[in-house]
Every structure is written in structure tokens, then in C-alpha cells.
Design a protein around this motif. Structure first.
Motif, PDB file in Angstrom:
ATOM      1  N   MET A  64      26.470  34.705 120.949  1.00  0.00           N
ATOM      2  CA  MET A  64      26.423  33.609 119.969  1.00  0.00           C
ATOM      3  C   MET A  64      25.134  33.591 119.149  1.00  0.00           C
ATOM      4  O   MET A  64      25.048  32.902 118.144  1.00  0.00           O
ATOM      5  CB  MET A  64      26.613  32.269 120.685  1.00  0.00           C
ATOM      6  CG  MET A  64      27.988  32.093 121.292  1.00  0.00           C
ATOM      7  SD  MET A  64      29.308  32.049 120.038  1.00  0.00           S
ATOM      8  CE  MET A  64      29.989  33.696 120.172  1.00  0.00           C
ATOM      9  N   CYS A  65      24.104  34.326 119.599  1.00  0.00           N
ATOM     10  CA  CYS A  65      22.892  34.419 118.755  1.00  0.00           C
ATOM     11  C   CYS A  65      22.530  35.862 118.471  1.00  0.00           C
ATOM     12  O   CYS A  65      22.683  36.334 117.364  1.00  0.00           O
ATOM     13  CB  CYS A  65      21.716  33.689 119.369  1.00  0.00           C
ATOM     14  SG  CYS A  65      20.211  33.919 118.393  1.00  0.00           S
ATOM     15  N   SER A  66      22.068  36.584 119.497  1.00  0.00           N
ATOM     16  CA  SER A  66      21.640  37.949 119.204  1.00  0.00           C
ATOM     17  C   SER A  66      22.839  38.786 118.730  1.00  0.00           C
ATOM     18  O   SER A  66      22.717  39.550 117.775  1.00  0.00           O
ATOM     19  CB  SER A  66      20.962  38.587 120.419  1.00  0.00           C
ATOM     20  OG  SER A  66      21.760  38.497 121.557  1.00  0.00           O
ATOM     21  N   VAL A  95      17.935  33.939 126.810  1.00  0.00           N
ATOM     22  CA  VAL A  95      16.582  33.618 126.339  1.00  0.00           C
ATOM     23  C   VAL A  95      16.307  34.477 125.108  1.00  0.00           C
ATOM     24  O   VAL A  95      16.424  35.701 125.164  1.00  0.00           O
ATOM     25  CB  VAL A  95      15.540  33.906 127.436  1.00  0.00           C
ATOM     26  CG1 VAL A  95      14.135  33.567 126.954  1.00  0.00           C
ATOM     27  CG2 VAL A  95      15.872  33.128 128.700  1.00  0.00           C
ATOM     28  N   CYS A  96      15.969  33.801 124.003  1.00  0.00           N
ATOM     29  CA  CYS A  96      15.899  34.462 122.695  1.00  0.00           C
ATOM     30  C   CYS A  96      14.468  34.413 122.176  1.00  0.00           C
ATOM     31  O   CYS A  96      13.708  33.503 122.489  1.00  0.00           O
ATOM     32  CB  CYS A  96      16.830  33.724 121.744  1.00  0.00           C
ATOM     33  SG  CYS A  96      16.736  34.256 120.042  1.00  0.00           S
ATOM     34  N   HIS A  97      14.112  35.384 121.338  1.00  0.00           N
ATOM     35  CA  HIS A  97      12.774  35.422 120.765  1.00  0.00           C
ATOM     36  C   HIS A  97      12.429  34.148 119.991  1.00  0.00           C
ATOM     37  O   HIS A  97      11.287  33.693 119.998  1.00  0.00           O
ATOM     38  CB  HIS A  97      12.633  36.644 119.849  1.00  0.00           C
ATOM     39  CG  HIS A  97      11.404  37.429 120.158  1.00  0.00           C
ATOM     40  ND1 HIS A  97      10.174  37.082 119.654  1.00  0.00           N
ATOM     41  CD2 HIS A  97      11.197  38.491 120.955  1.00  0.00           C
ATOM     42  CE1 HIS A  97       9.274  37.910 120.127  1.00  0.00           C
ATOM     43  NE2 HIS A  97       9.864  38.780 120.911  1.00  0.00           N
ATOM     44  N   SER A  98      13.428  33.548 119.337  1.00  0.00           N
ATOM     45  CA  SER A  98      13.116  32.349 118.549  1.00  0.00           C
ATOM     46  C   SER A  98      12.722  31.184 119.455  1.00  0.00           C
ATOM     47  O   SER A  98      12.041  30.255 119.015  1.00  0.00           O
ATOM     48  CB  SER A  98      14.271  31.972 117.624  1.00  0.00           C
ATOM     49  OG  SER A  98      15.404  31.669 118.373  1.00  0.00           O
ATOM     50  N   ASP A  99      13.119  31.224 120.732  1.00  0.00           N
ATOM     51  CA  ASP A  99      12.653  30.188 121.668  1.00  0.00           C
ATOM     52  C   ASP A  99      11.127  30.203 121.784  1.00  0.00           C
ATOM     53  O   ASP A  99      10.508  29.156 121.971  1.00  0.00           O
ATOM     54  CB  ASP A  99      13.276  30.395 123.057  1.00  0.00           C
ATOM     55  CG  ASP A  99      14.784  30.213 123.050  1.00  0.00           C
ATOM     56  OD1 ASP A  99      15.256  29.267 122.395  1.00  0.00           O
ATOM     57  OD2 ASP A  99      15.493  31.017 123.685  1.00  0.00           O
ATOM     58  N   GLY A 117      17.229  26.679 123.978  1.00  0.00           N
ATOM     59  CA  GLY A 117      18.326  27.504 124.495  1.00  0.00           C
ATOM     60  C   GLY A 117      19.581  27.370 123.658  1.00  0.00           C
ATOM     61  O   GLY A 117      20.112  26.271 123.495  1.00  0.00           O
ATOM     62  N   HIS A 118      20.049  28.483 123.084  1.00  0.00           N
ATOM     63  CA  HIS A 118      21.207  28.415 122.187  1.00  0.00           C
ATOM     64  C   HIS A 118      22.196  29.547 122.423  1.00  0.00           C
ATOM     65  O   HIS A 118      23.066  29.786 121.614  1.00  0.00           O
ATOM     66  CB  HIS A 118      20.726  28.406 120.731  1.00  0.00           C
ATOM     67  CG  HIS A 118      19.769  29.520 120.434  1.00  0.00           C
ATOM     68  ND1 HIS A 118      18.401  29.374 120.480  1.00  0.00           N
ATOM     69  CD2 HIS A 118      20.001  30.818 120.137  1.00  0.00           C
ATOM     70  CE1 HIS A 118      17.832  30.532 120.204  1.00  0.00           C
ATOM     71  NE2 HIS A 118      18.778  31.422 119.996  1.00  0.00           N
ATOM     72  N   GLU A 119      22.070  30.262 123.547  1.00  0.00           N
ATOM     73  CA  GLU A 119      23.027  31.349 123.850  1.00  0.00           C
ATOM     74  C   GLU A 119      23.827  30.947 125.085  1.00  0.00           C
ATOM     75  O   GLU A 119      23.668  31.494 126.165  1.00  0.00           O
ATOM     76  CB  GLU A 119      22.265  32.653 124.086  1.00  0.00           C
ATOM     77  CG  GLU A 119      21.465  33.081 122.862  1.00  0.00           C
ATOM     78  CD  GLU A 119      20.916  34.498 122.975  1.00  0.00           C
ATOM     79  OE1 GLU A 119      20.836  35.038 124.086  1.00  0.00           O
ATOM     80  OE2 GLU A 119      20.572  35.049 121.911  1.00  0.00           O
ATOM     81  N   ILE A 120      24.703  29.966 124.885  1.00  0.00           N
ATOM     82  CA  ILE A 120      25.275  29.211 126.001  1.00  0.00           C
ATOM     83  C   ILE A 120      26.717  29.622 126.297  1.00  0.00           C
ATOM     84  O   ILE A 120      27.543  29.732 125.387  1.00  0.00           O
ATOM     85  CB  ILE A 120      25.263  27.703 125.664  1.00  0.00           C
ATOM     86  CG1 ILE A 120      23.845  27.264 125.235  1.00  0.00           C
ATOM     87  CG2 ILE A 120      25.779  26.881 126.832  1.00  0.00           C
ATOM     88  CD1 ILE A 120      23.816  25.906 124.541  1.00  0.00           C
ATOM     89  N   GLY A 157      16.813  44.800 127.086  1.00  0.00           N
ATOM     90  CA  GLY A 157      18.069  44.072 127.205  1.00  0.00           C
ATOM     91  C   GLY A 157      17.826  42.574 127.117  1.00  0.00           C
ATOM     92  O   GLY A 157      16.827  42.137 126.554  1.00  0.00           O
ATOM     93  N   ARG A 158      18.745  41.789 127.662  1.00  0.00           N
ATOM     94  CA  ARG A 158      18.679  40.350 127.488  1.00  0.00           C
ATOM     95  C   ARG A 158      18.453  39.640 128.819  1.00  0.00           C
ATOM     96  O   ARG A 158      19.130  39.952 129.795  1.00  0.00           O
ATOM     97  CB  ARG A 158      20.011  39.870 126.903  1.00  0.00           C
ATOM     98  CG  ARG A 158      19.937  38.541 126.179  1.00  0.00           C
ATOM     99  CD  ARG A 158      19.041  38.646 124.992  1.00  0.00           C
ATOM    100  NE  ARG A 158      19.164  37.592 123.999  1.00  0.00           N
ATOM    101  CZ  ARG A 158      18.336  37.502 122.972  1.00  0.00           C
ATOM    102  NH1 ARG A 158      17.368  38.384 122.804  1.00  0.00           N
ATOM    103  NH2 ARG A 158      18.489  36.533 122.094  1.00  0.00           N
ATOM    104  N   THR A 159      17.542  38.685 128.845  1.00  0.00           N
ATOM    105  CA  THR A 159      17.392  37.832 130.026  1.00  0.00           C
ATOM    106  C   THR A 159      18.301  36.623 129.859  1.00  0.00           C
ATOM    107  O   THR A 159      18.342  36.016 128.799  1.00  0.00           O
ATOM    108  CB  THR A 159      15.940  37.352 130.172  1.00  0.00           C
ATOM    109  OG1 THR A 159      15.103  38.501 130.298  1.00  0.00           O
ATOM    110  CG2 THR A 159      15.785  36.479 131.408  1.00  0.00           C
TER     111      THR A 159
HETATM  112 ZN   LIG Z   1      18.432  33.190 119.187  1.00  0.00          ZN
END
Ligand SMILES: [Zn+2]
Ligand SMILES: [Zn+2]
Length: 351
Positions: free
Chosen positions: A159-161, A40-44, A73-76, A345-347
Motif C-alpha cells: 500500500m505504500c512502497s 516501517v517506511c522511510h517517510s516515518d 504507520g501506513h502500510e497496514i 527488504g522491508r521491516t
Molecule cells: Zn511509506
């Protein structure tokens, strides 16, 4: 026909909700990936809102070209489940991270290997249905990268962050050999940046964040020194300790973060901006020349950079960031926690 579950954007500014659809059948070079994890990314958050804040009350509308319901969703990371008739069946069962920054393939940016900068792009979770779902359709297997022995919860966010941080750090070009790198903002991208900087550069980076817990986590993860940029003495403290920083990554991208980032620069210094928080930033124009200063923006990274980064990570050179698994149906709650700044951290959504 197999069904897929999705946490869908059904209206801008509204909570995600579950939708069920037929699973797409891959055609031609297409590949269907069964998703294991999606970060889950901030840009979402911006995509859910439908706009980015530009400063004052100006907004950049980002609702065009997307039909609702839409899957963010783009961190797949996932498993190849089926392929079209132009893709070899032998790839079925491969566990892969999905490079989501897929371009049109024909424009100058794409031809130059910068599909992330394509203006007619098919970025997953941005323009085309993405990863808050059980399945995602990918146009070609070249966007799928083996991630073993990493965990899918680490491979997806790379793949994103991870990629954003890696591409930003690469653009500091040579400066990290002349002093510590400063990382401003310790969210998902900033913490990735810390882990990657430790792999790339001899000297451990220094960091800045207004949140004490995040500073503590960064020091525990190897930052040499952590500063609170809201402290009026912070700028002076950085200048005293470093004599002026030559290499800064601004993972926030706000008026305040850029004021801090440019304010601590030494001569010949560079700030690479990846953050999208928003606001306006102004600076005396003469400072560009007086400080021989560079400010550069980056947007995610190329497929080539994604491969380089995964190679580093698979070789064990990048310490995994802290991740929290949550079930797919908690996507909305995860977005709300991120919006409230409750996340270290990352969710990662677990499908
Ligand atoms: Zn992102
Ligand atoms: Zn293109």
C-alpha cells in the motif's frame, strides 16, 4: 471499553513510546480494523523528525495539523473487527490491506480519483492515526482491499512502497518496450520496484545502489545488471551497455541520485522521482530540450492503482519482497535500523 496499544510519537525528534487509549467505536460508514502487520517506511523517519531536508540547511516543516501523541504507520494489513451503522456487518472478519491515502472526497484531486494528492487529506499515519497500533479506524470500507492469498506482511507494504513503485513504473509510459528500465536506489521501494518491473516488462531492469549488499540482493532477485553510482566509471558503463537509458525510476531523490539518473538518459528519456532523501539538484536548462528529457515526480498512488497492484500480486505475478517481522514494541528500534541503513527488504511490525 476495549483498549488499544500504540507506539506513539509523543514529541518530534524523540523516540516513540507506548501509549494506551480507548479503542475508537466506528460510526456511520467507519470501519475498525484490528491490525495484523504494519510496514516501517522511510517517510516515518521524516515524520518523526518533523521535517524533510530540502537542500543546504533548508527544511520543510511537517509538524502542522497533527496532535500528539500521534500514531505513525501506513502500510497496514488486518482484520475488520467492527463497523458503524451504515456499513454492512457482513464485512466483519474480512482480512484486508488498508489503502491509507484517503482524501477529503470533495476537492478536484479527490473528484478525479487522486485522493493521494488531496491537499486537505486524511492520510493514515500522516494526518490521522495510523498503523503502529493494535487498531486503526478507517472512514469507509472502500479503502479496504482483500489480499488473500498473500501474507499480511507483504500486503501491508504493497500500500505504500509497492504502490509508489507501481505508480512510478506506470509513468514511464511505453519507454520500457524500447530498452531496460533503470531503478536507482534499492531500499524498500526500490526492491518492490524490481519485483513489479519484472511482472510488467519483458526485459529485466538494471539497478544502481551505493550499497554492495543491496546490489547483490537485487541481482539475486532478477536484476540484469547492478551498478555502483559512486564509482566514477558507472555512468560510462551504463551508457556503453545501453546506449542511454530511456526510463529511470529514482527512488532516492537526492542531488547525487538525480545527477546519476539524468546523466545516463538517452534522447526522449524520462526520470520518475519518488524519493524524498533531499538536497538540491541543478542541471543545465538546455539539456531538457537537447535530450528531450522529462523529469516527473509522483507521490504514492491512487486507490485505483492500489487495486490494480493488489490484483497483480494476488495473481502471483509479483515475487514477494524479503520482509522481517518485529514485534510492535520494537517500532523505535526498527526505525533506528532503517535510519542507519541496516535493512535489506522491508521491516514489518507484527501486532
Ligand atoms: Zn511509506
Ligand atoms: Zn480532497
Amino acid at each position: 471499553m476495549t483498549k488499544m496499544r500504540r507506539q506513539s510519537l509523543v514529541a518530534y525528534g524523540q523516540p516513540l513510546c507506548e501509549t494506551i487509549a480507548d479503542c475508537p467505536a466506528p460510526r456511520g460508514s467507519e470501519v475498525l480494523v484490528r491490525i495484523e502487520r504494519c510496514g516501517v517506511c522511510h517517510s516515518d523517519l521524516h515524520l518523526q523528525d518533523g521535517y524533510f531536508l530540502l537542500g543546504g540547511d533548508k527544511r520543510l516543516d511537517v509538524t502542522a495539523g497533527r496532535t500528539l501523541p500521534f500514531t505513525l504507520g501506513h502500510e497496514i494489513a488486518g482484520v475488520i473487527e467492527s463497523v458503524g451503522d451504515e456499513a454492512p456487518g457482513t464485512v466483519i472478519g474480512r482480512r484486508v490491506a488498508v489503502y491509507p491515502w484517503i482524501g477529503c472526497g470533495v476537492c478536484p484531486a479527490c473528484q478525479g480519483g487522486e485522493e493521494n494528492l488531496c491537499s486537505n487529506h486524511r492520510h493514515l499515519g500522516i494526518a490521522v492515526d495510523g498503523g503502529f497500533a493494535t487498531h486503526v479506524l478507517v472512514p469507509h470500507r472502500r479503502y479496504l482491499l482483500d489480499y488473500a492469498p498473500l501474507s499480511p506482511a507483504f500486503a501491508g507494504p504493497l500500500m505504500c512502497s509497492g504502490l509508489t513503485a507501481y505508480a512510478a513504473l506506470k509513468r514511464l509510459t511505453g519507454r520500457p518496450e524500447r530498452g531496460p528500465v533503470l531503478l536507482v536506489g534499492l531500499g524498500g521501494v526500490g526492491m518492490m520496484g524490481l519485483a513489479i518491473a519484472r511482472a510488467l516488462f519483458r526485459e529485466p531492469p538494471i539497478v544502481a545502489d551505493i550499497d554492495a549488499d543491496k546490489r547483490k540482493a537485487a541481482v539475486a532477485a532478477g536484476a540484469a545488471q547492478a551498478y555502483d553510482p559512486s564509482d566514477p566509471q558507472a555512468r560510462k558503463a551504463v551508457m556503453t551497455a545501453t546506449g542511454g537509458v530511456l526510463a529511470v525510476c529514482d527512488f532516492v531523490g537526492s542531488e547525487k541520485s538525480l545527477q546519476f539518473s539524468t546523466g545516463v538518459l538517452g534522447r526522449g528519456g524520462k526520470v520518475v522521482v519518488t524519493g524524498l532523501l533531499g538536497g538540491n539538484f541543478s542541471m543545465a536548462a538546455a539539456m531538457f530540450a537537447i535530450k528531450a528529457m522529462t523529469i516527473e515526480g509522483t507521490l504514492t498512488g491512487t486507490l485505483g492503482e492500489a487495486r490494480e497492484l493488489l490484483e497483480l500480486a494476488r495473481a502471483g505475478k509479483i515475487a514477494p519482497i524479503q520482509t522481517h517481522d518485529r514485534p510492535l514494541n520494537e517500532a523505535q528500534a526498527a526505525l533506528e535500523d532503517l535510519r542507519a541503513g541496516r535493512i535489506v527488504g522491508r521491516t514489518v511490525l507484527s501486532v
